[in-house]
Design an enzyme around this catalytic site. Structure first.
Site, short mmCIF file in Angstrom:
data_model
loop_
_atom_site.label_atom_id
_atom_site.label_comp_id
_atom_site.label_asym_id
_atom_site.label_seq_id
_atom_site.Cartn_x
_atom_site.Cartn_y
_atom_site.Cartn_z
N ASP A 1 0.87 -1.17 0.00
CA ASP A 1 0.00 0.00 0.00
C ASP A 1 0.90 1.22 0.00
O ASP A 1 1.78 1.35 0.86
CB ASP A 1 -0.90 -0.01 1.24
N ASP B 1 0.79 5.34 -0.05
CA ASP B 1 -0.05 6.53 0.12
C ASP B 1 0.77 7.80 -0.06
O ASP B 1 1.92 7.87 0.39
CB ASP B 1 -0.65 6.56 1.53
#
Length: 195
Positions: free
Chosen positions: A114, A116
């Protein structure tokens, strides 16, 4: 919405300068082999965005809000880009796909990788696909601790407060207790700090 004209939201003109294009990212993985997924992502990011590229230490963190998952490995990255924010978002999604992430649409699920976007210079960007600074930056110690390792003078663009102060305000129930991985446990850490 005009990508080429750098308009990324109603009434917002994207300011393309050296400082405004200095970006901070967060990487996280909680599916084994976690360090390999982080390492592959870092190599791709550095290939795409070599300018001013820096990586924090790796941290082992508890799942956010006590979820029943494997612990995460997290780190932060600083880099510079000449892309606009939505182009950057698409590039990051492409890197996640290359590394092996498959999106099921479920929130808070375990993930191979992930990535971000936490900060984009000192700019505030709000539009349907992207909010910068990250909407929950101030409540996540696994964002802030690696980020502050890279630059402990960073300020939240919306609040005007030092992120170090924001870290001290996180409610105990939201803490993930990041623990730095020793350097000799992370070949990736060595590589990105020797170059």
């Amino acid at each position: 919405l005009n990508f080429k004209g750098k308009t990324v939201g109603p009434g917002f003109k994207f300011l393309k300068t050296a400082d405004n294009n200095l970006i901070f990212l967060s990487l996280g993985s909680n599916i084994s082999p976690r360090q390999q997924y982080i390492s592959k992502s870092l190599h791709l990011l550095k290939e795409y965005f070599p300018a001013r590229f820096r990586v924090s230490s790796f941290y082992v963190t508890d799942p956010f809000q006590g979820m029943n998952q494997q612990a995460y490995i997290n780190c932060s990255v600083q880099c510079w880009t000449d892309l606009n924010p939505l182009e950057m978002l698409d590039t990051i999604s492409e890197i996640e796909t290359i590394v092996g992430r498959k999106r099921s649409g479920k929130k808070w699920e375990s993930r191979i990788i992930d990535i971000d976007i936490l900060l984009w210079g000192k700019q505030v960007i709000e539009q349907p696909r992207l909010t910068i600074p990250h909407y929950d930056l101030s409540n996540r110690d696994f964002f802030l601790i690696p980020l502050l390792e890279l630059d402990n003078t960073l300020i939240h663009p919306c609040k005007g407060d030092f992120l170090l102060t924001e870290l001290e305000k996180i409610p105990p129930l939201l803490l993930t207790h990041p623990v730095k991985i020793k350097q000799d446990c992370s070949q990736t850490y060595h590589k990105f700090h020797q170059e």
